[in-house]
Design an enzyme around this catalytic site. Sequence first.
Site, PDB file in Angstrom:
ATOM      1  CB  THR A  89      48.222  42.364  38.621  1.00  0.00           C
ATOM      2  OG1 THR A  89      49.473  42.241  39.276  1.00  0.00           O
ATOM      3  CG2 THR A  89      47.296  43.182  39.467  1.00  0.00           C
ATOM      4  CG  PHE A 144      38.970  44.707  43.254  1.00  0.00           C
ATOM      5  CD1 PHE A 144      39.289  44.002  42.108  1.00  0.00           C
ATOM      6  CD2 PHE A 144      38.032  44.179  44.124  1.00  0.00           C
ATOM      7  CE1 PHE A 144      38.673  42.775  41.839  1.00  0.00           C
ATOM      8  CE2 PHE A 144      37.413  42.956  43.862  1.00  0.00           C
ATOM      9  CZ  PHE A 144      37.736  42.264  42.725  1.00  0.00           C
ATOM     10  NE  ARG A 145      42.201  48.296  48.794  1.00  0.00           N
ATOM     11  CZ  ARG A 145      42.199  46.979  48.977  1.00  0.00           C
ATOM     12  NH1 ARG A 145      42.930  46.209  48.203  1.00  0.00           N
ATOM     13  NH2 ARG A 145      41.485  46.443  49.935  1.00  0.00           N
ATOM     14  CD  GLN A 191      46.339  42.029  51.352  1.00  0.00           C
ATOM     15  OE1 GLN A 191      47.342  42.054  50.642  1.00  0.00           O
ATOM     16  NE2 GLN A 191      45.838  43.109  51.888  1.00  0.00           N
ATOM     17  CG  HIS A 242      40.397  40.197  52.069  1.00  0.00           C
ATOM     18  ND1 HIS A 242      41.087  41.127  51.340  1.00  0.00           N
ATOM     19  CD2 HIS A 242      40.678  40.473  53.367  1.00  0.00           C
ATOM     20  CE1 HIS A 242      41.750  41.939  52.174  1.00  0.00           C
ATOM     21  NE2 HIS A 242      41.520  41.549  53.396  1.00  0.00           N
ATOM     22  CB  CYS A 256      23.254  30.287  53.130  1.00  0.00           C
ATOM     23  SG  CYS A 256      21.829  30.872  54.082  1.00  0.00           S
ATOM     24  CB  CYS A 301      19.826  29.698  51.396  1.00  0.00           C
ATOM     25  SG  CYS A 301      20.168  28.102  52.133  1.00  0.00           S
ATOM     26  CB  SER A 306      50.597  42.499  50.023  1.00  0.00           C
ATOM     27  OG  SER A 306      49.850  43.335  50.895  1.00  0.00           O
ATOM     28  CB  SER A 307      50.823  48.083  48.871  1.00  0.00           C
ATOM     29  OG  SER A 307      49.420  47.931  48.888  1.00  0.00           O
TER      30      SER A 307
HETATM   31 ZN   LIG Z   1      20.634  28.839  54.269  1.00  0.00          ZN
END
Ligand SMILES: [Zn+2]
Length: 253
Positions: free
Chosen positions: A27, A34-35, A102, A122, A130, A156, A196-197
Amino acid sequence: MDKFEAIAEIIAASRRVVVFTGAGISTESGIQDFRSPGGLWEQWNPDELTFDKFMNSRASREHYWGFSRAIWPTMAFAKPNIGHYALVDLYKMGKLDSIITQNVDGLHQAAGMPDDKVIELHGTLKWVACLSCGKRFPREEIEKMMDETGEKAPECSCGGYLKQATISFGQSLPEEAVSRAQEKSATCDVFIVAGSSLVVYPAAQMPIIAKQNGAKLVIITLSDTPHDRYADFIIHEKTGPTLSQIAEAVKKK
Ligand SMILES: [Zn+2]
């Protein structure tokens, strides 16, 4: 002795520091959480972006890519901040072993961390993968192709679906990354949480693993976390300036 000095001292005496980063460090580079209220999950319904839906209909894949492309420019232009650079300093001093993150924005690598020292729980949106054959493409390449062809849900050459290389709701976390993160947490002597929370799995378990294996625990976040009571040091401030002050103090040791 102030907190920064005390933390610098344990880092100076340590052999292996592991840092866990979350949305808070991003941030400060202008990437919204996002949250958070007003965040992306209020504009884009996460129920429409699940992995199951992605796999089950072309309309969902087009919707997913619409979302993905809407956030891409912010991510593509975001620059690392003093917090990211402070961690690179600790790495160059031979103190930082690795970063578990994350975040999917690639800013640790952009600041100069080697790829193999950043464990992305993540995934990353700098790459597109692909889902059938696993082939990976630089994100810019896919963006360009979509611009040129008007393709809304790319595939792909093997026929598999292409998806941003991040983990969607309902998609399992990359096992290899999770087990590496657990191993790093278990073998470090200082574990620093930055921004991170610690509420979502597997973030929540890493500081506990570190603590159970004898590491000192430092938590730097604006909000309270469920693990504050286990921490040796808690700093409820912005991560960038805090990490920067700590790295400066370590340099003087
Ligand atoms: Zn592929």
